[in-house]
Motif scaffolding. Structure first.
Motif, PDB file in Angstrom:
ATOM      1  N   GLY A   1      -6.226   8.647  -2.387  1.00 18.77           N
ATOM      2  CA  GLY A   1      -5.294   9.099  -1.364  1.00 18.77           C
ATOM      3  C   GLY A   1      -5.773   8.952   0.063  1.00 18.77           C
ATOM      4  O   GLY A   1      -6.929   8.637   0.340  1.00 18.77           O
ATOM      5  N   ALA A   2      -4.835   9.213   0.972  1.00 19.20           N
ATOM      6  CA  ALA A   2      -5.074   9.049   2.403  1.00 19.20           C
ATOM      7  C   ALA A   2      -6.193   9.948   2.906  1.00 19.20           C
ATOM      8  O   ALA A   2      -6.995   9.532   3.750  1.00 19.20           O
ATOM      9  CB  ALA A   2      -3.791   9.315   3.186  1.00 19.20           C
ATOM     10  N   ASP A   3      -6.273  11.168   2.405  1.00 21.93           N
ATOM     11  CA  ASP A   3      -7.310  12.087   2.885  1.00 21.93           C
ATOM     12  C   ASP A   3      -8.716  11.582   2.548  1.00 21.93           C
ATOM     13  O   ASP A   3      -9.637  11.724   3.349  1.00 21.93           O
ATOM     14  CB  ASP A   3      -7.107  13.491   2.324  1.00 21.93           C
ATOM     15  N   ALA A   4      -8.883  10.977   1.380  1.00 16.30           N
ATOM     16  CA  ALA A   4     -10.189  10.439   1.000  1.00 16.30           C
ATOM     17  C   ALA A   4     -10.575   9.278   1.918  1.00 16.30           C
ATOM     18  O   ALA A   4     -11.722   9.180   2.358  1.00 16.30           O
ATOM     19  CB  ALA A   4     -10.175   9.984  -0.457  1.00 16.30           C
ATOM     20  N   VAL A   5      -9.613   8.421   2.239  1.00 19.34           N
ATOM     21  CA  VAL A   5      -9.882   7.292   3.138  1.00 19.34           C
ATOM     22  C   VAL A   5     -10.123   7.809   4.549  1.00 19.34           C
ATOM     23  O   VAL A   5     -11.041   7.354   5.238  1.00 19.34           O
ATOM     24  CB  VAL A   5      -8.727   6.275   3.098  1.00 19.34           C
TER      25      VAL A   5
ATOM     26  N   LEU B   1       0.834  -1.210   0.000  1.00 20.85           N
ATOM     27  CA  LEU B   1       0.000   0.000   0.000  1.00 20.85           C
ATOM     28  C   LEU B   1       0.862   1.252   0.000  1.00 20.85           C
ATOM     29  O   LEU B   1       0.597   2.203  -0.744  1.00 20.85           O
ATOM     30  CB  LEU B   1      -0.920   0.016   1.220  1.00 20.85           C
ATOM     31  N   MET B   2       1.893   1.270   0.841  1.00 21.21           N
ATOM     32  CA  MET B   2       2.769   2.443   0.933  1.00 21.21           C
ATOM     33  C   MET B   2       3.465   2.694  -0.402  1.00 21.21           C
ATOM     34  O   MET B   2       3.553   3.830  -0.861  1.00 21.21           O
ATOM     35  CB  MET B   2       3.786   2.243   2.058  1.00 21.21           C
ATOM     36  N   THR B   3       3.929   1.638  -1.030  1.00 20.31           N
ATOM     37  CA  THR B   3       4.622   1.767  -2.314  1.00 20.31           C
ATOM     38  C   THR B   3       3.692   2.291  -3.393  1.00 20.31           C
ATOM     39  O   THR B   3       4.052   3.165  -4.167  1.00 20.31           O
ATOM     40  CB  THR B   3       5.211   0.401  -2.731  1.00 20.31           C
ATOM     41  N   ARG B   4       2.486   1.765  -3.421  1.00 18.86           N
ATOM     42  CA  ARG B   4       1.555   2.128  -4.494  1.00 18.86           C
ATOM     43  C   ARG B   4       0.814   3.437  -4.252  1.00 18.86           C
ATOM     44  O   ARG B   4       0.594   4.214  -5.175  1.00 18.86           O
ATOM     45  CB  ARG B   4       0.553   1.003  -4.679  1.00 18.86           C
ATOM     46  N   PHE B   5       0.403   3.694  -2.987  1.00 23.43           N
ATOM     47  CA  PHE B   5      -0.465   4.838  -2.709  1.00 23.43           C
ATOM     48  C   PHE B   5       0.133   5.876  -1.767  1.00 23.43           C
ATOM     49  O   PHE B   5      -0.522   6.855  -1.432  1.00 23.43           O
ATOM     50  CB  PHE B   5      -1.798   4.352  -2.125  1.00 23.43           C
TER      51      PHE B   5
END
Length: 88
Positions: free
Chosen positions: A65-69, A34-38
């Motif tokens: 992105g993280a903000d959407a999640v 996840l970190m590598t891809r997003f």
């Protein structure tokens, strides 16, 4: 471990360590992917993550992105380290 109810946990304890270790390895590999891809990773309770996928298509939200999640977790009242947490 000594405090576990033996009538409930009636199995050799070495199986617990083995499955725990396998789970930790899978979690680490998933977090790295996840970190590598997003550029962020998502940790959480498996039932919570399954719920988010089934009810809210979490996998479709990851590329945004993280903000959407993070917004989804907050909106659903699930932004808690024991339920689901984002590491970016």
């Amino acid at each position: 471990m000594e405090g576990l109810d033996r009538s409930v946990v009636a199995f050799p304890m070495h199986y617990v360590a083995a499955t725990r270790d396998q789970g930790e390895e899978l979690e680490q590999r998933s977090a790295l992917a996840l970190m590598t891809r997003f550029s962020f990773s998502l940790y959480g309770s498996f039932p919570v993550l399954v719920h988010l996928e089934r009810e809210h298509r979490l996998s479709d939200l990851l590329p945004r992105g993280a903000d959407a999640v993070r917004h989804l977790l907050e909106r659903e009242g699930l932004s808690h380290p024991f339920l689901a947490a984002i590491h970016d």
